[in-house]
Design an enzyme around this catalytic site. Structure first.
Site, PDB file in Angstrom:
ATOM      1  CG  ASP A  40      -0.153  -0.027   2.543  1.00 29.80           C
ATOM      2  OD1 ASP A  40       0.892  -0.704   2.602  1.00 29.80           O
ATOM      3  OD2 ASP A  40      -0.597   0.606   3.514  1.00 29.80           O
ATOM      4  CD1 TRP A  90      -8.604  -4.015   1.562  1.00 29.38           C
ATOM      5  CD2 TRP A  90     -10.560  -3.085   1.012  1.00 29.38           C
ATOM      6  NE1 TRP A  90      -8.452  -2.650   1.609  1.00 29.38           N
ATOM      7  CE2 TRP A  90      -9.634  -2.055   1.278  1.00 29.38           C
ATOM      8  CE3 TRP A  90     -11.857  -2.740   0.644  1.00 29.38           C
ATOM      9  CZ2 TRP A  90      -9.972  -0.699   1.184  1.00 29.38           C
ATOM     10  CZ3 TRP A  90     -12.197  -1.385   0.557  1.00 29.38           C
ATOM     11  CH2 TRP A  90     -11.255  -0.393   0.824  1.00 29.38           C
ATOM     12  CD  GLU A  92      -2.984   6.515   2.887  1.00 28.94           C
ATOM     13  OE1 GLU A  92      -3.486   5.507   3.435  1.00 28.94           O
ATOM     14  OE2 GLU A  92      -2.037   7.150   3.390  1.00 28.94           O
ATOM     15  CG  HIS A 116      -1.349   4.782  -0.695  1.00 31.59           C
ATOM     16  ND1 HIS A 116      -0.862   4.526   0.562  1.00 31.59           N
ATOM     17  CD2 HIS A 116      -2.452   4.022  -0.818  1.00 31.59           C
ATOM     18  CE1 HIS A 116      -1.633   3.648   1.172  1.00 31.59           C
ATOM     19  NE2 HIS A 116      -2.613   3.322   0.347  1.00 31.59           N
ATOM     20  NE  ARG A 137       0.618   4.167   6.255  1.00 34.00           N
ATOM     21  CZ  ARG A 137      -0.366   4.761   5.589  1.00 34.00           C
ATOM     22  NH1 ARG A 137      -0.348   6.058   5.393  1.00 34.00           N
ATOM     23  NH2 ARG A 137      -1.374   4.040   5.117  1.00 34.00           N
ATOM     24  CG  ASP A 138       3.943   2.248  11.657  1.00 36.04           C
ATOM     25  OD1 ASP A 138       3.420   3.079  10.883  1.00 36.04           O
ATOM     26  OD2 ASP A 138       3.535   2.063  12.821  1.00 36.04           O
ATOM     27  CD  GLU A 139      -0.737   0.575   6.542  1.00 36.91           C
ATOM     28  OE1 GLU A 139      -1.838   0.133   6.197  1.00 36.91           O
ATOM     29  OE2 GLU A 139      -0.548   1.759   6.885  1.00 36.91           O
TER      30      GLU A 139
END
Length: 901
Positions: free
Chosen positions: A475, A541, A753, A774, A479-481
């Site tokens: 995605d 999703w 995003e 994104h 960042r922390d993803e």
């Protein structure tokens, strides 16, 4: 006698001319050029025909596969036009074996091509082929920093080597060396799969790296996705607590004998200079800890610890079928400056994913820190709040006064800007280079227009894809993803197939979708699933399980992904069935139309909130349609009957629940209109009135879109389908928020995003979720390529076997051009308006056909390459429709001109 000789020579020359009119190129095995890790029992072969003639079609082919001088498959002459994904049908292939394959074809003029040749090498076709054993570090680990672990092994070779292949994988990320040289040019290996179900290995031809006498292999292991931090809440050790390595070197000597070098208890282990490495937080490299020659023969490893034997991994080992992550573009800083806060910052001019290479000279113990950011504040200061807890920080500790070079090994960053602390002396452009990392997908699509802003939008779409296609479709990269969010991937998937060849990329990832799918049929939010068994089942999703396989099949004509995913597709539709009542699915958690338009002080209900269960019902129908389509391709007769009936029942339930007797929809948002129209949820008599209401909605927002992730991909498609190209172009060209061009005007170099990640006053959206790389909203690219430029494929000839060329001209553009490298060759659809004339340039590859829609009042007004269209022997006029003249053509390059309507 002289006359007879001349006559024979003339016949030979004529025959040579005929046979030379068609040739073959771009030979692929499993969609790759000369792969060396094929583990398919029946690999598929593809080739392209080349000819300077028009209307060339293949009528027959002949394939042979050789193992040395032995023929293991001879197809004979097969009367078929198939030149893509031809299955091997010979004797069983052997593991770790080199093969040569060759092909020739006959075309519709009677010409036969010369033989064309390619090679492939098999991987491990049988689990018993693995002799290597899992090994782990034999010393007590620093449990706080968990530094990279280093493994080495020396061995001697006493014969002349014919070939040598290394098979390597790891629990963690690995980099391997042989005799002090790096093995291969892939990074972040072995890549990311659902490790509990599938673990990739890589194969390397290391023949030239070995030497007679003493040799050594070394492997460094970082934590990677295997046991590093992923997602949130201190989520680590997801797949295991210990890193390890599996290594096997298969050697064939010139005398025919073989030898195998494996990872086992004789290896040694130690620490090295990589003192810390996490995907989110970066890497610490202490050059003082380097052990020179550690991966070379002759190194004294007496101080190293013996390894421990690791437990066998129950997950199947699979060859790498998709393209690995590699280095690509490099960037020098366009500016080095000091911010108002006094920070030393470099701007590379492009938001990218990868890392920065550093060249520096300083004193032993000097520490240099590099921080990464995507944007600056409106004051011009370094901004990292949107990284959340991810540090994106690389630390290099120098060892001497000599010049040194550094780059990370087991991490990656998303950034345009870097901040440097501790650099000795004055930072110069020569000291730093940004390197882009992404899966080594072949670029396939180009798109240009007469509008520079739209060209920048296309640039941003492609760089959003580059940055987020790192073995899985993430995605965001900063960042922390950095997770494989399924909704993001499915909405962008058709756009992705144009810009790069993502056939193998998605085929690999979709197998992980199926592997992580729950027994109930629910599909997790992210793949590989690191959020737990209860995180899944959201509409839009989970529909990744049906939408991407169909999109990939349509784009590439590859039925294998439908075969692979069919049970998974059915399981997801079955989940929706089980959780619906009377075929109405209105239960469960759903993300909805994620990040839809919602003004800050919404007093009059302008927020574009679409009922989540309305969305769920639309996608219930669409996924059912995808399964029905797939059943037809795979000739599943019983399923065709079942899903035809189910589809109608789902649509009937939608009409009963969400449409008034007068044809009004429960939700009156752009997304509500778009989904109902694109998925054919409404009867014919309601469709055009609903499309007209959509137009009125767009106008009521000042020709701005209000859609989120789920409505955006189809918005302009629906407008064009129902005769509203003018509104689609107004949305495309809108420059103020919310729009595609607003970020472009704000200086974006990737897709954001949020529609307003940076607000008009220079402030930011909430840092908790504000990525500037994104790709989801870049899904507009699909409309630009297939509608604006008009380059598309028909379902009866997927993969651009039967091409559709139908440009939709408007928006004040004077030019648009799209070129796509297909499995058949290059397809181009280009149009140009000058002096009141419309010119169209179209290229169709050999062994493909096309239906071309030329915007013109009549065929009599069109010329093709200077000749009246009606007199052309290569173009067949089929009639007119909605302002287009319809023409059927074969392969070749065509130039049409007509007065501009």
């Amino acid at each position: 006698m002289k006359r007879l000789f001349a006559w024979v020579l003339a016949i030979v020359l004529i025959h040579s001319t005929i046979t030379a009119q068609v040739s073959l190129t771009a030979l692929l095995t499993e969609n790759l050029t000369s792969p060396i890790s094929v583990d398919a029992a029946a690999p598929r072969f593809s080739w392209q025909l080349q000819s300077d003639k028009r209307k060339v079609l293949q009528t027959a082919y002949e394939c042979k596969v050789m193992q040395g001088k032995k023929v293991v498959w001879a197809s004979g002459k097969v009367y078929s036009s198939q030149s893509v994904m031809v299955h091997y049908a010979g004797a069983p292939l052997q593991s770790g074996t080199a093969y040569e394959w060759m092909v020739r074809v006959w075309d519709n003029s009677g010409a036969v091509s010369p033989w064309a040749k390619a090679t492939f090498h098999t991987g491990m076709l049988n689990p018993n082929d693995w002799k290597a054993q899992w090994i782990e570090a034999g010393f007590a680990e620093d449990s706080i920093n968990r530094p990279a672990q280093y493994f080495r092994h020396g061995f001697a070779l006493r014969k002349k080597i014919q070939s040598a292949y290394a098979y390597i994988t790891a629990h963690g990320m690995y980099e391997a060396q042989l005799n002090g040289q790096r093995i291969g040019d892939a990074y972040l290996t072995p890549g990311w799969t659902s490790y509990n179900h599938r673990l990739q290995y890589q194969v390397y031809d290391v023949t030239s790296m070995l030497r007679n006498g003493n040799n050594a292999v070394g492997v460094a292991i970082g934590m990677g996705w295997y046991r590093g931090y992923l997602a949130w809440n201190d989520n680590k050790n997801i797949y295991g607590k210990k890193t390890g390595v599996l290594f096997q070197l298969n050697i064939v000597y010139s005398d025919g004998s073989t030898e195998t070098v494996i990872s086992d208890g004789s290896w040694k282990s130690s620490y090295g200079p990589v003192r810390y490495a996490e995907i989110y937080n970066g890497e610490t490299y202490d050059a003082r800890k380097e052990q020179s020659g550690w991966a070379d023969a002759g190194f004294n490893d007496a101080s190293w610890s013996a390894v421990k034997m690791g437990a066998p991994d129950p997950a199947p080992l699979i060859a790498t079928q998709n393209e690995p992550i590699k280095k690509h573009e490099t960037f020098k800083p366009i500016k080095i400056f000091t911010t108002p806060k006094g920070e030393l910052v470099a701007d590379f001019g492009q938001n990218l994913v990868g890392w920065v290479q550093l060249k520096v000279k300083g004193n032993s113990g000097d520490s240099i820190k590099i921080f990464h950011a995507e944007v600056l504040t409106k004051e011009g200061n370094f901004y990292t709040d949107n990284l959340r807890v991810a540090k994106e920080e690389n630390i290099y500790i120098l060892k001497s006064g000599a010049a040194e070079s550094f780059e990370p090994h087991f991490t990656f960053q998303g950034f345009r800007y870097i901040k440097i602390e501790g650099f000795p002396g004055t930072l110069q452009a020569d000291n730093i280079t940004a390197v882009a990392l992404y899966s080594d997908m072949k670029p396939t699509g180009t798109f240009t227009t007469s509008n520079p802003l739209i060209n920048q939008l296309q640039h941003n779409i492609q760089w959003g894809q580059r940055g987020n296609f790192l073995d899985v479709p993430t995605d965001c990269p900063q960042r922390d993803e950095r997770l494989g969010w399924t909704g993001d991937a499915q909405v962008f998937s058709r756009t992705a197939t144009f810009n790069f060849n993502v056939n193998n990329f998605f085929a690999k990832w979709m197998k992980d979708v199926a592997a992580d799918q729950q027994p109930s049929g629910s599909v997790p939010f992210v793949i590989p699933n690191v959020l737990g068994p209860n995180s899944g089942g959201s509409t839009g999703w989970a529909d990744v399980s049906t939408i991407i396989p169909w999109n990939v099949y349509t784009a590439y004509g590859d039925t294998q992904i439908l075969v692979n995913q069919y049970n998974s597709m059915k399981a997801w539709v079955g989940y929706m069935e089980k959780n619906s009542k009377n075929h109405l699915w209105n239960t469960g958690f759903h993300f909805g139309d994620w990040l839809f338009y919602r003004p800050f002080d919404d007093n009059d209900g302008r927020s574009a909130v679409t009922d989540k269960y309305y969305i769920a019902q639309c996608l219930f129908a669409w996924s059912t349609q995808m399964v029905l389509n797939t059943a037809k391709v795979l000739q599943k007769t019983d399923d065709i009957t079942y899903y035809t009936q189910l589809l109608q029942q789902v649509k009937d339930a939608f009409l009963k629940e969400y449409v008034t007797p007068n044809g009004r929809l429960l939700s009156s948002t752009q997304t509500a209109y778009v989904l109902a129209l694109h998925f054919d949820m409404l009867p014919e008599n309601l469709r055009q009135p609903t499309a007209d209401r959509l137009v009125e909605n767009v106008k009521s927002y000042g020709n701005h879109l209000t859609t989120g992730f789920l409505g955006t991909p189809y918005l302009c498609h629906v407008l064009s389908r129902f005769g509203h190209d003018d509104i689609a172009y107004k949305l495309l060209l809108q420059e103020t928020y919310p729009s595609w061009l607003y970020p472009v005007k704000m200086g974006a170099t990737t897709i954001w995003e949020r529609w307003d990640g940076i607000k008009p006053d220079g402030s930011f959206e909430v840092p908790s979720m504000n990525s500037f790389n994104h790709y989801s909203y870049g899904a507009i690219g699909d409309w630009m390529y297939r509608v604006m430029a008009g380059l598309d494929t028909y379902d009866d000839g997927p993969g651009y076997k039967h091409i559709k060329i139908q440009p939709h001209i408007g928006g004040g553009f004077t030019k648009a051009s799209a070129t796509l490298q297909t499995y058949y060759g290059a397809v181009t659809s280009s149009w140009l308006i000058t002096d009141g004339k419309l010119a169209m340039d179209v290229t169709i590859p050999a062994n493909a056909t096309a239906t071309i829609f030329i915007p013109s009042a009549a065929a009599s007004a069109i010329t093709e390459s200077g000749t009246a269209l009606t007199a052309s022997k290569d173009c067949k006029v089929m009639g007119t429709e909605n302002g287009y003249v319809i023409v059927e053509v074969g392969s070749g390059t065509y130039h049409f001109e007509t007065p501009k309507n």
